[in-house]
Write an enzyme that holds these catalytic residues in place. Structure first.
Site, PDB file in Angstrom:
ATOM      1  N   GLY A  98     -29.031 -29.118 -70.371  1.00 30.46           N
ATOM      2  CA  GLY A  98     -28.659 -28.952 -71.773  1.00 30.46           C
ATOM      3  C   GLY A  98     -27.242 -28.429 -71.894  1.00 30.46           C
ATOM      4  O   GLY A  98     -26.408 -28.623 -70.991  1.00 30.46           O
ATOM      5  N   SER A  99     -26.989 -27.758 -72.990  1.00 34.08           N
ATOM      6  CA  SER A  99     -25.609 -27.368 -73.310  1.00 34.08           C
ATOM      7  C   SER A  99     -25.142 -26.164 -72.494  1.00 34.08           C
ATOM      8  O   SER A  99     -25.947 -25.358 -72.011  1.00 34.08           O
ATOM      9  CB  SER A  99     -25.520 -27.015 -74.796  1.00 34.08           C
ATOM     10  OG  SER A  99     -26.337 -25.897 -75.050  1.00 34.08           O
TER      11      SER A  99
ATOM     12  N   ALA B  15     -26.384 -22.744 -73.966  1.00 30.68           N
ATOM     13  CA  ALA B  15     -27.726 -22.326 -73.568  1.00 30.68           C
ATOM     14  C   ALA B  15     -27.733 -21.941 -72.084  1.00 30.68           C
ATOM     15  O   ALA B  15     -28.311 -20.916 -71.701  1.00 30.68           O
ATOM     16  CB  ALA B  15     -28.726 -23.447 -73.837  1.00 30.68           C
ATOM     17  N   GLY B  16     -27.063 -22.744 -71.256  1.00 31.73           N
ATOM     18  CA  GLY B  16     -27.054 -22.467 -69.816  1.00 31.73           C
ATOM     19  C   GLY B  16     -26.462 -21.098 -69.507  1.00 31.73           C
ATOM     20  O   GLY B  16     -26.974 -20.352 -68.665  1.00 31.73           O
TER      21      GLY B  16
ATOM     22  N   CYS C  14     -23.954 -36.666 -71.097  1.00 33.77           N
ATOM     23  CA  CYS C  14     -23.123 -35.599 -70.534  1.00 33.77           C
ATOM     24  C   CYS C  14     -21.973 -36.187 -69.729  1.00 33.77           C
ATOM     25  O   CYS C  14     -20.951 -35.534 -69.528  1.00 33.77           O
ATOM     26  CB  CYS C  14     -23.966 -34.686 -69.661  1.00 33.77           C
ATOM     27  SG  CYS C  14     -24.743 -35.569 -68.317  1.00 33.77           S
TER      28      CYS C  14
ATOM     29  N   GLU D 187     -28.036 -27.610 -65.385  1.00 34.46           N
ATOM     30  CA  GLU D 187     -27.282 -28.870 -65.498  1.00 34.46           C
ATOM     31  C   GLU D 187     -26.691 -28.879 -66.902  1.00 34.46           C
ATOM     32  O   GLU D 187     -27.423 -29.051 -67.877  1.00 34.46           O
ATOM     33  CB  GLU D 187     -28.200 -30.083 -65.317  1.00 34.46           C
ATOM     34  CG  GLU D 187     -29.211 -29.990 -64.169  1.00 34.46           C
ATOM     35  CD  GLU D 187     -28.573 -29.790 -62.819  1.00 34.46           C
ATOM     36  OE1 GLU D 187     -27.437 -30.270 -62.632  1.00 34.46           O
ATOM     37  OE2 GLU D 187     -29.182 -29.135 -61.963  1.00 34.46           O
TER      38      GLU D 187
HETATM   39  P1  NAD Z   1     -29.284 -27.763 -75.950  1.00 32.39           P
HETATM   40  O1  NAD Z   1     -28.758 -26.800 -74.962  1.00 32.39           O
HETATM   41  O2  NAD Z   1     -28.993 -27.524 -77.379  1.00 32.39           O
HETATM   42  O3  NAD Z   1     -30.887 -27.801 -75.845  1.00 32.39           O
HETATM   43  C1  NAD Z   1     -31.523 -28.100 -74.608  1.00 32.39           C
HETATM   44  C2  NAD Z   1     -32.858 -27.388 -74.551  1.00 32.39           C
HETATM   45  O4  NAD Z   1     -32.646 -25.991 -74.465  1.00 32.39           O
HETATM   46  C3  NAD Z   1     -33.734 -27.629 -75.781  1.00 32.39           C
HETATM   47  O5  NAD Z   1     -35.068 -27.778 -75.334  1.00 32.39           O
HETATM   48  C4  NAD Z   1     -33.550 -26.360 -76.588  1.00 32.39           C
HETATM   49  O6  NAD Z   1     -34.659 -26.038 -77.391  1.00 32.39           O
HETATM   50  C5  NAD Z   1     -33.353 -25.324 -75.500  1.00 32.39           C
HETATM   51  N1  NAD Z   1     -32.493 -24.210 -75.900  1.00 32.39           N
HETATM   52  C6  NAD Z   1     -31.230 -24.304 -76.381  1.00 32.39           C
HETATM   53  N2  NAD Z   1     -30.729 -23.068 -76.595  1.00 32.39           N
HETATM   54  C7  NAD Z   1     -31.688 -22.187 -76.232  1.00 32.39           C
HETATM   55  C8  NAD Z   1     -31.764 -20.767 -76.220  1.00 32.39           C
HETATM   56  N3  NAD Z   1     -30.737 -20.004 -76.622  1.00 32.39           N
HETATM   57  N4  NAD Z   1     -32.898 -20.195 -75.776  1.00 32.39           N
HETATM   58  C9  NAD Z   1     -33.938 -20.953 -75.374  1.00 32.39           C
HETATM   59  N5  NAD Z   1     -33.927 -22.312 -75.366  1.00 32.39           N
HETATM   60  C10 NAD Z   1     -32.818 -22.920 -75.790  1.00 32.39           C
HETATM   61  O7  NAD Z   1     -28.834 -29.212 -75.484  1.00 32.39           O
HETATM   62  P2  NAD Z   1     -29.060 -30.608 -76.214  1.00 32.39           P
HETATM   63  O8  NAD Z   1     -28.221 -30.644 -77.443  1.00 32.39           O
HETATM   64  O9  NAD Z   1     -30.503 -30.915 -76.319  1.00 32.39           O
HETATM   65  O10 NAD Z   1     -28.466 -31.610 -75.121  1.00 32.39           O
HETATM   66  C11 NAD Z   1     -27.120 -31.940 -75.052  1.00 32.39           C
HETATM   67  C12 NAD Z   1     -26.421 -31.120 -74.001  1.00 32.39           C
HETATM   68  O11 NAD Z   1     -27.025 -31.327 -72.741  1.00 32.39           O
HETATM   69  C13 NAD Z   1     -24.967 -31.520 -73.825  1.00 32.39           C
HETATM   70  O12 NAD Z   1     -24.188 -30.377 -73.673  1.00 32.39           O
HETATM   71  C14 NAD Z   1     -24.981 -32.327 -72.552  1.00 32.39           C
HETATM   72  O13 NAD Z   1     -23.754 -32.365 -71.879  1.00 32.39           O
HETATM   73  C15 NAD Z   1     -26.036 -31.631 -71.770  1.00 32.39           C
HETATM   74  N6  NAD Z   1     -26.588 -32.512 -70.749  1.00 32.39           N
HETATM   75  C16 NAD Z   1     -26.315 -32.232 -69.447  1.00 32.39           C
HETATM   76  C17 NAD Z   1     -26.782 -33.094 -68.463  1.00 32.39           C
HETATM   77  C18 NAD Z   1     -26.530 -32.850 -67.003  1.00 32.39           C
HETATM   78  O14 NAD Z   1     -27.242 -33.410 -66.201  1.00 32.39           O
HETATM   79  N7  NAD Z   1     -25.552 -32.062 -66.626  1.00 32.39           N
HETATM   80  C19 NAD Z   1     -27.519 -34.217 -68.817  1.00 32.39           C
HETATM   81  C20 NAD Z   1     -27.781 -34.445 -70.153  1.00 32.39           C
HETATM   82  C21 NAD Z   1     -27.318 -33.581 -71.128  1.00 32.39           C
HETATM   83  C1  SIN Z   2     -26.720 -37.833 -68.857  1.00 29.70           C
HETATM   84  O1  SIN Z   2     -27.594 -37.326 -68.132  1.00 29.70           O
HETATM   85  O2  SIN Z   2     -26.451 -37.403 -70.002  1.00 29.70           O
HETATM   86  C2  SIN Z   2     -25.973 -39.024 -68.373  1.00 29.70           C
HETATM   87  C3  SIN Z   2     -26.362 -39.430 -67.020  1.00 29.70           C
HETATM   88  C4  SIN Z   2     -25.782 -40.774 -66.727  1.00 29.70           C
HETATM   89  O3  SIN Z   2     -24.911 -41.246 -67.429  1.00 29.70           O
HETATM   90  O4  SIN Z   2     -26.243 -41.368 -65.771  1.00 29.70           O
END
Ligand code: NAD
Ligand code: SIN
Length: 487
Positions: free
Chosen positions: A221-222, A225-226, A278, A244
């Site tokens: 995720g973002s 959050a990470g 991402c 991630e």
């Molecule tokens: P997000 O971080 O908003 O949410 C992801 C998950 O985390 C959701 O289930 C959400 O409910 C939970 N969450 C978020 N904030 C939280 C908190 N403070 N406490 C507890 N749980 C929380 O991400 P998103 O908008 O769903 O996804 C998009 C993001 O994910 C982008 O930043 C993208 O780059 C990233 N992403 C990374 C990868 C990778 O492999 N590196 C792949 C896909 C997406």
């Molecule tokens: C993603 O996980 O958001 C992208 C992965 C990919 O492009 O293969």
């Protein structure tokens, strides 16, 4: 039936607040239910803990057979999975079908990766044998994002279960529907009750998962959050944490002979999945002069003509995940323009206000204080530079390190890009998005915590155990012991 909480093989209603997801293309409600309460999250973690020892002790071949049956069950649900994903988050059906395929393919890749990276090895020693084995951590929490709501959680769940862990999965509240189909496929495959549990809900449910008795958190995720999760687990190295996160990915295009091919690669890199990957290119770096101008012209033409529409139409791009996400993208664009950036092609709403956006191409060469953040949508920033060294410097001017790309025919420049670009996922003359599952996926900087996923997920799903054994106890002499070191 209410499908809010899945525990010990049963769905039940959530005791937390009601929430729903509307399809961003049609505004219909496509999922509605209740979030799990704190007590339900703890009970789900308890169910996973109770299931852990028997699952971990099952012979590996049995776990593999169950996961292989899961792959078959996913394949037979391919259409339903794809439609559930597209309805929830708006991406074009052709993409969700490929996501469903990637979910099924994940099993064979994970079996191979586990054998290679976290398997068993034995060697003879003077005293008997030395062995390398791997043990599962215990209960793994999997918290997933909306953009690949099936494939990415699946990319944690499959290797975690293969290694003998049990799981509690919190799907994204923005794309919750696919989880029930995954559960159905696991049930069809004969996964024992308690090995996989699901708790629906938003951040508060994510927090409850973090605070329950888990042994690991596998998160995609973002960065916001990470980082919060990293702080949450500070001082607890015994909890495995795989983060991630996002990127602010550069793509350098440097004088390839075929401008149209270059524009195709840039367009796909930036705008596939409506810019919600991402690995999408966020920053295009072009040389000053005629070649760069031609690339921009070719990109504008693609932006103006790309088929955009509802996920079930014959389109390249669907909507973004929600109308608020589209508004956030428009605000980001407006902030860039206030900082001195120039629109090459500004965002447009092709069908009036809502979640559909025609992509934006914004020249930030002379803008001030452009934020090094990820805009998770179809906006590409352009920077023009004088020479290739400046291009590399601009590309690396980010706190992130997920993906980077080079488009060009010159092998010497590619060698330079290869050795200087700080990114875990690198491409030459290929779109930045679309990583093979047979390679690790992750990168340095704020893109993660050095626990890449995909092929290397096996590494964070088990811990190594090094064993020396002699069949009989014998007297130890200095010569026989030899200082140890496994001889
Ligand atoms: P997000 O971080 O908003 O949410 C992801 C998950 O985390 C959701 O289930 C959400 O409910 C939970 N969450 C978020 N904030 C939280 C908190 N403070 N406490 C507890 N749980 C929380 O991400 P998103 O908008 O769903 O996804 C998009 C993001 O994910 C982008 O930043 C993208 O780059 C990233 N992403 C990374 C990868 C990778 O492999 N590196 C792949 C896909 C997406
Ligand atoms: C993603 O996980 O958001 C992208 C992965 C990919 O492009 O293969």
């Amino acid at each position: 039936m209410t499908r809010d909480v899945y525990k010990n093989g049963q769905w039940s209603a959530g005791d937390g607040p009601a929430f729903q997801k509307t399809c961003p293309a049609s505004d219909e409600v496509v999922w509605s239910g209740h979030a799990a309460s704190g007590a339900q999250v703890e009970a789900a973690v308890g169910a996973a803990r109770a299931a852990f020892a028997p699952w971990a002790l099952r012979p590996q071949a049995e776990r593999i057979a169950i996961l292989e049956a899961y792959a078959d069950a996913l394949t037979s649900r391919r259409d339903a999975i794809a439609r559930a994903i597209s309805r929830d988050m708006g991406k074009a059906l052709w993409e969700s079908l490929s996501e469903a395929d990637a979910m099924a393919a994940k099993v064979a890749i994970s079996v191979k990766a586990q054998a290679e990276r976290a398997g068993q090895k034995s060697a003879a020693a003077a005293f008997g044998t030395i062995d390398l084995g791997h043990r599962p951590h215990g209960v793994m929490a999997v918290i997933g994002p909306f953009n690949f709501p099936g494939h990415l959680p699946n990319g944690h769940l499959v290797p975690a279960l293969l290694a003998g862990n049990t799981c509690v999965f919190k799907p994204s509240e923005l794309a919750p529907s696919v989880a029930a189909l995954m559960v159905e496929a696991f049930e069809a495959a004969g996964l024992p009750q308690g090995c996989l549990n699901v708790v629906h809900g938003g951040r508060e449910v994510g927090s409850a998962v973090l605070n329950a008795r888990i042994d690991g958190l596998l998160f995609t995720g973002s960065v916001e959050a990470g980082l919060a999760f990293h702080r949450h687990f500070a001082g607890r190295p015994q909890i495995i944490l795989a983060l991630e996160m996002g990127g602010n990915n550069p793509l350098i295009v440097w004088n390839p002979a075929d401008v149209e091919a270059a524009a195709d690669i840039v367009f796909t890199s930036a705008f596939v999945t409506t810019g919600q990957r991402c690995s999408c290119a966020r920053r295009l770096i072009l040389p000053e002069g005629g070649f760069g101008d031609d690339v921009l012209t070719a990109l504008v033409e693609r932006i103006r003509t790309v088929p955009i529409g509802a996920w079930d139409q014959d389109v390249f791009m669907g909507s973004v995940v929600s109308a608020p996400a589209a508004q956030a993208a428009l605000r980001f664009e407006s902030d860039l323009l206030t900082s001195g950036a120039k629109p090459v092609q500004a965002f447009e709403h092709p069908f009036g206000p809502g979640a559909f956006l025609r992509p934006a191409l914004i020249d930030v060469t002379h803008a001030r204080d452009v934020p090094d953040t990820e805009l998770f949508g179809p906006l590409l920033q352009v920077t023009r530079v004088r020479d290739f060294d400046s291009a590399i410097d601009r590309a690396n001017a980010t706190r992130f390190g997920l993906a980077a790309g080079f488009v060009g025919d010159d092998d010497d420049l590619w060698r330079k890009a290869y050795s200087h670009l700080n990114a875990g996922v690198l491409t030459r003359n290929r779109p930045t998005a679309g990583a093979p599952s047979s390679l690790p996926f992750g990168g340095p900087g704020l893109s993660g915590n050095h626990r890449p996923s995909a092929y290397y997920a096996a590494d964070y799903c088990a811990w190594p155990q090094a064993t020396q054994s002699a069949q009989k106890a014998v007297r130890q002499t200095p010569a026989g012991y030899g200082g140890g070191f496994g001889r």
